[in-house]
Design a protein around this motif. Structure first.
Motif, mmCIF file in Angstrom:
data_model
loop_
_atom_site.group_PDB
_atom_site.id
_atom_site.type_symbol
_atom_site.label_atom_id
_atom_site.label_comp_id
_atom_site.label_asym_id
_atom_site.label_seq_id
_atom_site.Cartn_x
_atom_site.Cartn_y
_atom_site.Cartn_z
ATOM 1 N N LEU A 111 0.815 -1.211 0.000
ATOM 2 C CA LEU A 111 0.000 0.000 0.000
ATOM 3 C C LEU A 111 0.850 1.264 0.000
ATOM 4 C CD1 LEU A 111 -2.934 -0.665 2.496
ATOM 5 C CD2 LEU A 111 -3.055 -0.439 0.023
ATOM 6 N N LEU A 112 1.529 1.502 1.104
ATOM 7 C CA LEU A 112 2.250 2.755 1.236
ATOM 8 C C LEU A 112 3.615 2.711 0.566
ATOM 9 C CD1 LEU A 112 1.246 4.009 4.765
ATOM 10 C CD2 LEU A 112 0.380 4.663 2.524
ATOM 11 N N GLY A 113 4.145 1.528 0.340
ATOM 12 C CA GLY A 113 5.372 1.458 -0.440
ATOM 13 C C GLY A 113 5.122 1.972 -1.840
ATOM 14 N N THR A 114 4.005 1.525 -2.419
ATOM 15 C CA THR A 114 3.631 2.002 -3.749
ATOM 16 C C THR A 114 3.146 3.444 -3.696
ATOM 17 O OG1 THR A 114 2.997 -0.214 -4.444
ATOM 18 C CG2 THR A 114 2.104 1.603 -5.709
ATOM 19 N N THR A 115 2.297 3.743 -2.710
ATOM 20 C CA THR A 115 1.698 5.064 -2.650
ATOM 21 C C THR A 115 2.748 6.151 -2.470
ATOM 22 O OG1 THR A 115 -0.314 4.157 -1.700
ATOM 23 C CG2 THR A 115 0.025 6.507 -1.443
ATOM 24 N N SER A 116 3.695 5.934 -1.576
ATOM 25 C CA SER A 116 4.662 6.985 -1.295
ATOM 26 C C SER A 116 5.638 7.193 -2.426
ATOM 27 C CB SER A 116 5.432 6.673 0.006
ATOM 28 O OG SER A 116 6.181 5.491 -0.136
ATOM 29 N N SER A 117 5.694 6.258 -3.380
ATOM 30 C CA SER A 117 6.590 6.456 -4.513
ATOM 31 C C SER A 117 5.857 6.978 -5.736
ATOM 32 C CB SER A 117 7.284 5.128 -4.862
ATOM 33 O OG SER A 117 6.343 4.161 -5.260
ATOM 34 N N SER A 118 4.529 6.854 -5.770
ATOM 35 C CA SER A 118 3.784 7.319 -6.935
ATOM 36 C C SER A 118 2.937 8.546 -6.640
ATOM 37 C CB SER A 118 2.884 6.201 -7.462
ATOM 38 O OG SER A 118 1.914 5.845 -6.497
ATOM 39 N N LEU A 119 2.364 8.615 -5.459
ATOM 40 C CA LEU A 119 1.448 9.700 -5.132
ATOM 41 C C LEU A 119 2.082 11.083 -5.267
ATOM 42 C CD1 LEU A 119 -1.388 10.438 -4.250
ATOM 43 C CD2 LEU A 119 -0.661 10.142 -1.879
ATOM 44 N N PRO A 120 3.296 11.334 -4.746
ATOM 45 C CA PRO A 120 3.860 12.680 -4.872
ATOM 46 C C PRO A 120 4.008 13.146 -6.320
ATOM 47 C CG PRO A 120 5.053 11.428 -3.231
ATOM 48 C CD PRO A 120 4.160 10.457 -3.939
ATOM 49 N N ALA A 121 4.168 12.229 -7.240
ATOM 50 C CA ALA A 121 4.352 12.615 -8.636
ATOM 51 C C ALA A 121 3.047 12.862 -9.365
ATOM 52 C CB ALA A 121 5.154 11.530 -9.358
ATOM 53 N N TYR A 122 1.946 12.270 -8.881
ATOM 54 C CA TYR A 122 0.695 12.313 -9.632
ATOM 55 C C TYR A 122 -0.459 12.976 -8.891
ATOM 56 C CZ TYR A 122 3.163 9.045 -12.626
ATOM 57 O OH TYR A 122 4.090 8.471 -13.453
ATOM 58 N N ALA A 123 -0.244 13.421 -7.668
ATOM 59 C CA ALA A 123 -1.331 13.970 -6.866
ATOM 60 C C ALA A 123 -1.746 15.356 -7.343
ATOM 61 C CB ALA A 123 -0.911 14.032 -5.404
ATOM 62 N N TYR A 124 -2.974 15.725 -6.961
ATOM 63 C CA TYR A 124 -3.522 17.037 -7.284
ATOM 64 C C TYR A 124 -3.499 17.973 -6.081
ATOM 65 C CZ TYR A 124 -5.197 14.947 -11.616
ATOM 66 O OH TYR A 124 -5.256 14.323 -12.845
ATOM 67 N N GLY A 180 6.503 16.301 -11.704
ATOM 68 C CA GLY A 180 5.764 15.151 -12.208
ATOM 69 C C GLY A 180 6.684 14.149 -12.863
ATOM 70 N N LYS A 181 6.659 14.049 -14.187
ATOM 71 C CA LYS A 181 7.437 13.028 -14.873
ATOM 72 C C LYS A 181 8.864 13.461 -15.180
ATOM 73 C CE LYS A 181 3.497 10.740 -17.017
ATOM 74 N NZ LYS A 181 2.874 10.283 -18.284
ATOM 75 N N GLY A 182 9.214 14.687 -14.864
ATOM 76 C CA GLY A 182 10.572 15.145 -15.155
ATOM 77 C C GLY A 182 11.148 15.902 -13.981
ATOM 78 N N GLY A 183 12.308 16.484 -14.157
ATOM 79 C CA GLY A 183 12.888 17.346 -13.130
ATOM 80 C C GLY A 183 13.126 16.654 -11.817
ATOM 81 N N PHE A 184 12.333 17.013 -10.804
ATOM 82 C CA PHE A 184 12.539 16.508 -9.454
ATOM 83 C C PHE A 184 12.062 15.068 -9.273
ATOM 84 C CE2 PHE A 184 12.795 20.670 -6.842
ATOM 85 C CZ PHE A 184 14.179 20.580 -6.874
ATOM 86 N N THR A 185 11.558 14.426 -10.335
ATOM 87 C CA THR A 185 11.048 13.068 -10.158
ATOM 88 C C THR A 185 12.118 12.152 -9.577
ATOM 89 O OG1 THR A 185 9.467 13.295 -11.966
ATOM 90 C CG2 THR A 185 10.028 11.075 -11.300
ATOM 91 N N GLY A 186 13.331 12.207 -10.127
ATOM 92 C CA GLY A 186 14.415 11.382 -9.601
ATOM 93 C C GLY A 186 14.734 11.730 -8.167
ATOM 94 N N LEU A 187 14.610 13.027 -7.852
ATOM 95 C CA LEU A 187 14.852 13.492 -6.487
ATOM 96 C C LEU A 187 13.840 12.896 -5.524
ATOM 97 C CD1 LEU A 187 15.971 15.523 -4.343
ATOM 98 C CD2 LEU A 187 14.350 17.176 -5.268
ATOM 99 N N LEU A 188 12.581 12.866 -5.957
ATOM 100 C CA LEU A 188 11.512 12.453 -5.055
ATOM 101 C C LEU A 188 11.279 10.961 -5.042
ATOM 102 C CD1 LEU A 188 8.963 15.260 -5.904
ATOM 103 C CD2 LEU A 188 10.284 15.041 -3.819
ATOM 104 N N VAL A 189 11.227 10.359 -6.227
ATOM 105 C CA VAL A 189 10.766 8.981 -6.307
ATOM 106 C C VAL A 189 11.752 8.084 -7.039
ATOM 107 C CG1 VAL A 189 8.364 9.661 -6.192
ATOM 108 C CG2 VAL A 189 9.430 9.463 -8.421
ATOM 109 N N GLY A 190 13.021 8.440 -7.028
ATOM 110 C CA GLY A 190 14.023 7.641 -7.719
ATOM 111 C C GLY A 190 14.396 6.404 -6.934
ATOM 112 N N SER A 191 15.496 5.777 -7.328
ATOM 113 C CA SER A 191 15.941 4.563 -6.675
ATOM 114 C C SER A 191 16.360 4.855 -5.241
ATOM 115 C CB SER A 191 17.127 3.980 -7.438
ATOM 116 O OG SER A 191 18.242 4.841 -7.314
#
Length: 335
Positions: free
Chosen positions: A123-136, A260-271
């Motif tokens: 749940l939160l493993g997936t959510t915390s890696s995807s939600l910040p990039a796609y949330a409104y 979102g899909k660029g820029g800080f994405t690696g910073l936020l949700v990278g490896s």
């Protein structure tokens, strides 16, 4: 209008989510907001391992619903211990999709990070890696353990705020949000511009002065809006990941904008080796691009577009049980 009087926190029965509840309750209390706690589940992901790691039959919605109520009962008790009377919600559906849709209806969602094993990780493993990039809406990710798996202590109030800034619209929105937060809490604001290309550049070249002038230009509207706010501005000659991860160790919260899909994405949700969220020593407040772009077109706070939402009244778990959970999620528990 969006429900701007409440913040939402997601729980799944993991210690990480209970720590997020503890932090969110304190945030709501200091901000004068109400707290809503949501437990989301979908039966396919629930089938093999239930919330308490025991076997549950495929499609047993009744058992899942009972477990969700128990989880909410404990989370509500934790909120009560902080002086917050929270509302509880159960939502059926894929948690990642559910939270993205819920983000259309709130100004802030809080989730935990580093939940390990079973449903919590899914749940939160997936959510915390995807939600910040796609949330409104903005998302705050609250860490549970450090990189070595050691449970971390978090302050229950905000006295220092760091913000990573760039010239993008969402980067400047992050600056505005960080300044408003710091001003509301009487906290200090540290504005950080991380420029990896400045490594090895001498101050004598005048390059730093040029960056500092641009940074001061960005900060000028903030100084006008909050003349009493103490602001420190810093040009850091290293990557944003490194600079903001370091800042998380001596600030109560770090605010960043997400492209979102660029820029800080690696910073936020990278490896694991790259992501700020995975290494931060404190809460990370993410201002998503979609939030900035869709700020005027979100729904009116009635949870439109979100199916399977059920507001439930749950019995609050006992104070002793809440205190036991709080002691386990923070090595310096102080109530």
């Amino acid at each position: 209008m969006v429900n701007d009087k409440a913040i939402l926190v997601g729980v799944d029965g993991s210690q990480a989510s209970y720590k997020a509840t503890w932090w969110a309750a304190n945030y709501a209390k200091h901000a004068g907001l109400t707290l809503q706690i949501v437990c989301a589940y979908s039966l396919p992901s629930y089938a093999a391992v239930s919330f308490d790691s025991t076997y549950t039959s495929m499609g047993d919605d009744n058992a899942a619903h009972i477990d969700a109520q128990e989880i909410l009962s404990k989370a509500k008790a934790i909120a009560n211990e902080q002086g917050v009377d929270a509302q509880t919600l159960i939502v059926t559906g894929d948690p990642s999709s559910v939270f993205v849709e819920l983000s259309r209806n709130y100004n802030l969602i809080v989730i935990g990070n580093r939940g390990k094993g079973g449903l919590a990780e899914r749940l939160l493993g997936t959510t915390s890696s995807s939600l910040p990039a796609y949330a409104y809406c903005p998302i705050i990710v609250v860490p549970y353990t450090d990189d070595d798996g050691k449970t971390m202590h978090l302050n229950n109030n905000i006295t220092s705020v760091a913000v990573g800034i760039d010239a993008s619209e969402w980067g400047l929105k992050a600056l505005q949000i960080a300044a408003d937060l710091a001003a509301d809490r009487g906290a200090e604001l540290d504005v950080i511009d991380a420029v990896a290309g400045l490594q090895g550049v001498s101050d004598e070249d005048g390059v730093y002065d040029s960056y500092m002038e641009d940074l001061e230009s960005d900060i000028a509207p903030i100084r006008k809006a909050h003349p009493d706010l103490k602001i420190t501005k810093t040009i850091v000659p290293e990557s944003a990941v490194s600079a903001l991860t370091k800042a998380s160790y001596d600030h109560d919260i770090v605010v960043v904008g997400s492209r979102g899909k660029g820029g800080f994405t690696g910073l936020l949700v990278g490896s694991t080796s790259q992501g700020l969220i995975q290494h931060a020593a404190g809460p990370v407040y993410v201002v998503p691009r979609k939030y900035v772009e869709a700020e005027k077109s979100r729904s009116d706070g009635t949870l439109e577009g979100v199916s399977g939402v059920e507001k439930v009244s749950v019995e609050t778990a006992g104070s002793e049980q809440a205190e036991a959970i709080e002691s386990s999620i923070d090595p310096e528990h102080k109530g």
